[in-house]
Design a protein around this motif. Sequence first.
Motif, mmCIF file in Angstrom:
data_model
loop_
_atom_site.group_PDB
_atom_site.id
_atom_site.type_symbol
_atom_site.label_atom_id
_atom_site.label_comp_id
_atom_site.label_asym_id
_atom_site.label_seq_id
_atom_site.Cartn_x
_atom_site.Cartn_y
_atom_site.Cartn_z
ATOM 1 N N UNK A 196 1.134 -1.712 0.249
ATOM 2 C CA UNK A 196 -0.281 -0.042 -0.203
ATOM 3 C C UNK A 196 0.906 1.253 -0.209
ATOM 4 N N UNK A 197 1.530 1.746 0.807
ATOM 5 C CA UNK A 197 2.991 2.586 0.721
ATOM 6 C C UNK A 197 3.397 2.597 -0.671
ATOM 7 N N UNK A 198 3.783 1.852 -1.280
ATOM 8 C CA UNK A 198 4.714 1.710 -2.674
ATOM 9 C C UNK A 198 3.630 2.412 -3.506
ATOM 10 N N UNK A 199 2.633 1.501 -3.545
ATOM 11 C CA UNK A 199 1.096 2.029 -4.510
ATOM 12 C C UNK A 199 0.989 3.523 -4.364
ATOM 13 N N UNK A 200 1.102 3.947 -3.117
ATOM 14 C CA UNK A 200 0.487 5.525 -2.744
ATOM 15 C C UNK A 200 2.210 6.515 -3.709
ATOM 16 N N UNK A 201 2.898 5.808 -3.319
ATOM 17 C CA UNK A 201 3.976 6.862 -3.400
ATOM 18 C C UNK A 201 4.099 7.016 -5.177
ATOM 19 N N UNK A 202 3.883 5.299 -5.587
ATOM 20 C CA UNK A 202 3.632 6.007 -6.988
ATOM 21 C C UNK A 202 3.259 7.078 -7.537
ATOM 22 N N UNK A 203 2.210 6.171 -6.823
ATOM 23 C CA UNK A 203 0.490 7.192 -7.917
ATOM 24 C C UNK A 203 0.943 8.817 -6.885
ATOM 25 N N UNK A 204 1.673 8.915 -5.953
ATOM 26 C CA UNK A 204 1.866 10.192 -5.697
ATOM 27 C C UNK A 204 3.034 10.727 -6.809
ATOM 28 N N UNK A 205 3.915 10.132 -7.156
ATOM 29 C CA UNK A 205 5.342 10.651 -8.175
ATOM 30 C C UNK A 205 4.279 10.411 -9.432
ATOM 31 N N UNK A 206 3.743 9.619 -10.433
ATOM 32 C CA UNK A 206 3.294 9.992 -11.335
ATOM 33 C C UNK A 206 2.345 11.348 -11.320
ATOM 34 N N UNK A 207 1.322 11.528 -9.878
ATOM 35 C CA UNK A 207 0.879 12.627 -9.938
ATOM 36 C C UNK A 207 1.385 13.752 -10.320
ATOM 37 N N UNK A 208 2.494 13.923 -9.536
ATOM 38 C CA UNK A 208 3.587 14.833 -9.402
ATOM 39 C C UNK A 208 4.314 15.241 -10.487
ATOM 40 N N UNK A 209 4.736 14.494 -11.164
ATOM 41 C CA UNK A 209 5.589 14.516 -12.740
ATOM 42 C C UNK A 209 4.519 14.833 -13.729
ATOM 43 N N UNK A 210 3.371 14.683 -13.563
ATOM 44 C CA UNK A 210 2.471 15.315 -15.106
ATOM 45 C C UNK A 210 2.127 16.178 -14.505
ATOM 46 N N UNK A 211 1.533 16.646 -13.377
ATOM 47 C CA UNK A 211 1.415 17.967 -13.289
ATOM 48 C C UNK A 211 2.466 19.202 -13.518
ATOM 49 N N UNK A 212 3.656 18.718 -13.038
ATOM 50 C CA UNK A 212 4.830 19.364 -13.890
ATOM 51 C C UNK A 212 5.022 19.478 -14.871
ATOM 52 N N UNK A 213 5.111 18.228 -16.182
ATOM 53 C CA UNK A 213 5.072 18.014 -17.217
ATOM 54 C C UNK A 213 4.091 19.450 -17.713
ATOM 55 N N UNK A 214 3.020 18.806 -17.474
ATOM 56 C CA UNK A 214 1.817 20.477 -18.138
ATOM 57 C C UNK A 214 1.585 21.247 -17.527
ATOM 58 N N UNK A 215 2.260 21.819 -16.943
ATOM 59 C CA UNK A 215 2.724 23.562 -16.514
ATOM 60 C C UNK A 215 4.037 23.894 -17.368
ATOM 61 N N UNK A 216 4.476 23.237 -17.840
ATOM 62 C CA UNK A 216 5.003 23.452 -19.077
ATOM 63 C C UNK A 216 6.810 23.308 -19.128
ATOM 64 N N UNK A 217 7.207 23.051 -17.754
ATOM 65 C CA UNK A 217 8.498 22.038 -17.576
ATOM 66 C C UNK A 217 9.103 21.135 -18.561
ATOM 67 N N UNK A 218 10.856 21.580 -18.748
ATOM 68 C CA UNK A 218 11.491 20.504 -18.848
ATOM 69 C C UNK A 218 10.817 19.122 -18.599
ATOM 70 N N UNK A 219 11.394 18.094 -19.461
ATOM 71 C CA UNK A 219 10.758 17.029 -18.945
ATOM 72 C C UNK A 219 11.490 15.777 -17.829
ATOM 73 N N UNK A 220 12.549 15.912 -17.891
ATOM 74 C CA UNK A 220 13.533 15.576 -17.279
ATOM 75 C C UNK A 220 13.143 16.199 -15.297
ATOM 76 N N UNK A 221 13.288 17.746 -15.690
ATOM 77 C CA UNK A 221 13.009 18.317 -14.912
ATOM 78 C C UNK A 221 11.307 17.329 -14.004
ATOM 79 N N UNK A 222 10.040 17.107 -14.474
ATOM 80 C CA UNK A 222 8.967 16.422 -14.456
ATOM 81 C C UNK A 222 9.432 15.157 -13.448
ATOM 82 N N UNK A 223 10.666 14.744 -14.624
ATOM 83 C CA UNK A 223 11.167 13.376 -13.396
ATOM 84 C C UNK A 223 11.645 13.255 -12.344
ATOM 85 N N UNK A 224 12.379 14.420 -12.476
ATOM 86 C CA UNK A 224 12.827 14.939 -10.652
ATOM 87 C C UNK A 224 12.328 14.774 -9.877
#
Length: 77
Positions: free
Chosen positions: A29-57
């Motif tokens: 459960x902890x790993x699932x929630x962490x992965x979902x959080x990371x994906x959400x933060x990365x997608x929101x960062x990419x949609x905001x127009x940041x560089x893809x590498x920055x979104x991954x970080x």
Amino acid sequence: MPATEPTEPADHEPADHANTALFGQRTALILLLAVLTGIGAGVLTAVAGSHPAQAVLVGAAAAAAAIAFFNSVIAHR
């Protein structure tokens, strides 16, 4: 002396590792929630127009922080 094989007691069955879980439910459960959080933060960062590498970080950092957060929030048994 004849060589003998070690014998197991009659009521003991060999260990079957096919039915054992790799992770417990809490860890999964902890790993699932962490992965979902990371994906959400990365997608929101990419949609905001940041560089893809920055979104991954950002996603990786958010996942790492989420592991620490959910580990402290979700109770042990």
